[in-house]
Design a protein around this motif. Sequence first.
Motif, PDB file in Angstrom:
ATOM      1  N   THR A  87       0.844  -1.191   0.000  1.00 48.92           N
ATOM      2  CA  THR A  87       0.000   0.000   0.000  1.00 48.92           C
ATOM      3  C   THR A  87       0.881   1.244   0.000  1.00 48.92           C
ATOM      4  O   THR A  87       1.788   1.363   0.831  1.00 48.92           O
ATOM      5  CB  THR A  87      -0.906   0.024   1.238  1.00 48.92           C
ATOM      6  OG1 THR A  87      -1.730  -1.140   1.244  1.00 48.92           O
ATOM      7  CG2 THR A  87      -1.778   1.273   1.251  1.00 48.92           C
ATOM      8  N   VAL A  88       0.630   2.151  -0.919  1.00 46.03           N
ATOM      9  CA  VAL A  88       1.380   3.407  -0.941  1.00 46.03           C
ATOM     10  C   VAL A  88       0.400   4.578  -0.978  1.00 46.03           C
ATOM     11  O   VAL A  88      -0.648   4.504  -1.618  1.00 46.03           O
ATOM     12  CB  VAL A  88       2.340   3.482  -2.155  1.00 46.03           C
ATOM     13  CG1 VAL A  88       3.477   2.483  -2.018  1.00 46.03           C
ATOM     14  CG2 VAL A  88       1.600   3.270  -3.455  1.00 46.03           C
ATOM     15  N   HIS A  89       0.734   5.620  -0.268  1.00 42.81           N
ATOM     16  CA  HIS A  89      -0.084   6.832  -0.256  1.00 42.81           C
ATOM     17  C   HIS A  89       0.484   7.906  -1.180  1.00 42.81           C
ATOM     18  O   HIS A  89      -0.246   8.788  -1.630  1.00 42.81           O
ATOM     19  CB  HIS A  89      -0.175   7.396   1.158  1.00 42.81           C
ATOM     20  CG  HIS A  89      -0.887   6.480   2.100  1.00 42.81           C
ATOM     21  ND1 HIS A  89      -0.754   6.556   3.476  1.00 42.81           N
ATOM     22  CD2 HIS A  89      -1.748   5.436   1.871  1.00 42.81           C
ATOM     23  CE1 HIS A  89      -1.505   5.625   4.055  1.00 42.81           C
ATOM     24  NE2 HIS A  89      -2.114   4.937   3.096  1.00 42.81           N
ATOM     25  N   GLU A  90       1.786   7.825  -1.431  1.00 42.56           N
ATOM     26  CA  GLU A  90       2.409   8.805  -2.337  1.00 42.56           C
ATOM     27  C   GLU A  90       3.682   8.213  -2.915  1.00 42.56           C
ATOM     28  O   GLU A  90       4.476   7.600  -2.201  1.00 42.56           O
ATOM     29  CB  GLU A  90       2.753  10.100  -1.599  1.00 42.56           C
ATOM     30  CG  GLU A  90       3.431  11.146  -2.489  1.00 42.56           C
ATOM     31  CD  GLU A  90       3.866  12.393  -1.731  1.00 42.56           C
ATOM     32  OE1 GLU A  90       4.582  13.208  -2.338  1.00 42.56           O
ATOM     33  OE2 GLU A  90       3.502  12.534  -0.545  1.00 42.56           O
ATOM     34  N   VAL A  91       3.858   8.393  -4.215  1.00 42.75           N
ATOM     35  CA  VAL A  91       5.119   8.097  -4.894  1.00 42.75           C
ATOM     36  C   VAL A  91       5.369   9.267  -5.833  1.00 42.75           C
ATOM     37  O   VAL A  91       4.614   9.474  -6.785  1.00 42.75           O
ATOM     38  CB  VAL A  91       5.063   6.778  -5.699  1.00 42.75           C
ATOM     39  CG1 VAL A  91       6.391   6.559  -6.433  1.00 42.75           C
ATOM     40  CG2 VAL A  91       4.764   5.597  -4.798  1.00 42.75           C
TER      41      VAL A  91
END
Length: 303
Positions: free
Chosen positions: A272-276
């Motif tokens: 799970t990523v919130h920002e890249v």
Amino acid sequence: MIEVRDLSKKYGTTTAVDRLSFTVRPGQVTGFLGPNGAGKSTTMRMMLDLDRPTTGHVLIDGERYRRLSDPLRRVGALLEARAVHGGRSVYDTLRWPARSNRIPEARVREVLELVGLAGVAHQRAKGLSLGMAQRLGIAAALLGDPPVLLFDEPVNGLDPEGILWIRNLMKDLAAEGRTVFVSSHLMSEMALTAEHLIVIGRGRLLADTTVAAFIEANSRSCVLIRTPEPDRMRAALAGVGVRVERAADGALEAYGTRAAAVGELAAAQGLTVHEVSTRQASLEEAFMRLTGEAAEHRAGGAR
């Protein structure tokens, strides 16, 4: 075009400028950067034959400045805004050089209107604020409508509106095909204004490149990652040879990769990523990284 060739200037045993060579081309704003004491002002003075080089020379459109006829029609310069006769009116400060260079007096009124000083045209120059004196200096540089323009710290004393005005003015002048050479200590302003950079340190050339290439070559760009699973993400990136550091706010900084590659890796691993996002260093960071060792004076750390 300005051609600087093997330019040096020594004062006794001190070398202020050391075998500088570069070309300032028309059609773009070229920023001239360097730490205090780097030799920027000395170089600009030699361009205008105000200082005589120890070695080398400067050609402006193929000629030495001292050999130009009607020089204000060929080169406009702002080096020191306060270097005017304080007893003369704003109008007369421009009228006399206009006459000596065969520039119509109507041009005086035109440039005063352009820089916003028409309302103080008959005020004595010594009564001007620093910002207004800068505008007068810019008016003097523009007086002959020259194809080559040199500005040394042109935003000194200007308010935010004035800074935006001079930024747009320099871009417009370059877009007309003129050669625009600007020295400034304000990195944020140069990042918004210049397309090309000449960077010197201790009188020597450190960089001659575009702004984008300069930042890329002298910064630590990275991919910023915000995720609730930092340990798994770090391990996944390490598994494909990507170096990861933890930022002060808890985010991860991945070096030597691209944002798209990180996103694809996260998807493949079920992370799970919130920002890249790509974090690009600022011009100021890149400048400090390159010129740190070339600074003449440096503040020590707190004790």
